[in-house]
Design a protein around this motif. Structure first.
Motif, short mmCIF file in Angstrom:
data_model
loop_
_atom_site.label_atom_id
_atom_site.label_comp_id
_atom_site.label_asym_id
_atom_site.label_seq_id
_atom_site.Cartn_x
_atom_site.Cartn_y
_atom_site.Cartn_z
N GLY A 63 34.20 35.72 34.85
CA GLY A 63 34.72 35.26 33.64
C GLY A 63 35.90 34.26 35.04
O GLY A 63 35.47 34.47 36.09
N MET A 64 36.90 34.20 34.53
CA MET A 64 37.98 33.11 35.83
C MET A 64 38.32 33.91 36.60
O MET A 64 38.61 33.71 38.31
N VAL A 65 39.07 35.65 36.41
CA VAL A 65 38.89 36.13 37.68
C VAL A 65 37.76 37.42 37.43
O VAL A 65 37.81 38.27 36.80
N PRO A 66 37.16 37.91 38.91
CA PRO A 66 36.55 38.69 39.15
C PRO A 66 36.60 40.55 38.25
O PRO A 66 37.81 40.37 39.58
N GLY A 67 35.85 41.22 38.22
CA GLY A 67 36.37 42.13 38.13
C GLY A 67 34.76 43.63 39.03
O GLY A 67 33.63 42.63 39.02
N PRO A 68 35.20 44.27 38.47
CA PRO A 68 33.56 44.79 38.32
C PRO A 68 32.51 44.97 37.48
O PRO A 68 33.17 44.80 36.28
N THR A 69 31.36 44.93 37.94
CA THR A 69 30.23 44.94 37.11
C THR A 69 30.08 46.27 37.00
O THR A 69 29.82 46.94 38.15
N GLU A 70 29.44 46.78 36.08
CA GLU A 70 29.14 47.52 35.32
C GLU A 70 27.80 47.54 34.47
O GLU A 70 27.33 46.94 33.89
N TRP A 71 26.57 48.66 34.56
CA TRP A 71 25.44 48.46 34.38
C TRP A 71 25.14 50.29 33.37
O TRP A 71 25.79 51.02 34.42
N ASP A 72 24.10 50.31 32.93
CA ASP A 72 23.72 51.36 32.38
C ASP A 72 22.40 51.01 32.28
O ASP A 72 21.60 50.40 31.14
#
Length: 141
Positions: A63-72
């Motif tokens: 996105g325009m403002v980076p955020g945390p990456t999550e995964w499963d």
């Protein structure tokens, strides 16, 4: 005038293709196709005789403002016998964990008695040596 200056700046944001996904291996016809897709979401490279998975990955940088990456990432693989120990490298033996996550993987086994379990840093691995099967889960959320 302001809009004309702003458009090139916005075009530079999010230059990489998003890796966000929520799906499983049923959409792929071959092990090669499955492996190619899976390797977008794991750092290891392995050989597979059979492969199924379920992946939920939220790319925090798309996105325009980076955020945390999550995964499963949940994997069921039939592998060459000589590669079984690679899956548990650096991990410690553990008791049978909560295995409710396994049912989301296509073709998941129902019986867990033949699996030995290992844990380490957000990962859990089950190995059924006699069947050459590996159950693998890595998550961060």
């Amino acid at each position: 005038m302001f809009t004309v200056l702003l458009l090139p700046l916005l075009g530079g944001c999010g230059g990489n293709a998003s890796k966000t996904t929520d799906g499983d291996s049923r959409r792929f016809a071959t092990v090669t196709e499955k492996q190619a897709f899976l390797e977008r979401y794991v750092s290891f490279r392995r050989r597979y005789d059979e492969l199924d998975f379920a992946i939920r990955y939220i790319d925090g940088g798309d996105g325009m403002v980076p955020g945390p990456t999550e995964w499963d990432v949940r994997i069921l693989a039939k592998v060459p016998v000589e590669s079984l120990d690679e899956w548990a490298s650096g991990m410690v033996p553990t008791q049978i964990p909560d295995v409710s996550w396994i049912s989301s993987i296509p073709n998941a086994p129902i019986e867990m008695a033949s699996f030995e379990w290992y844990a380490g840093e957000g990962r859990i691995v089950g190995i059924s040596r006699g069947n050459r099967l590996v159950l693998y889960r890595s998550r961060r959320n």
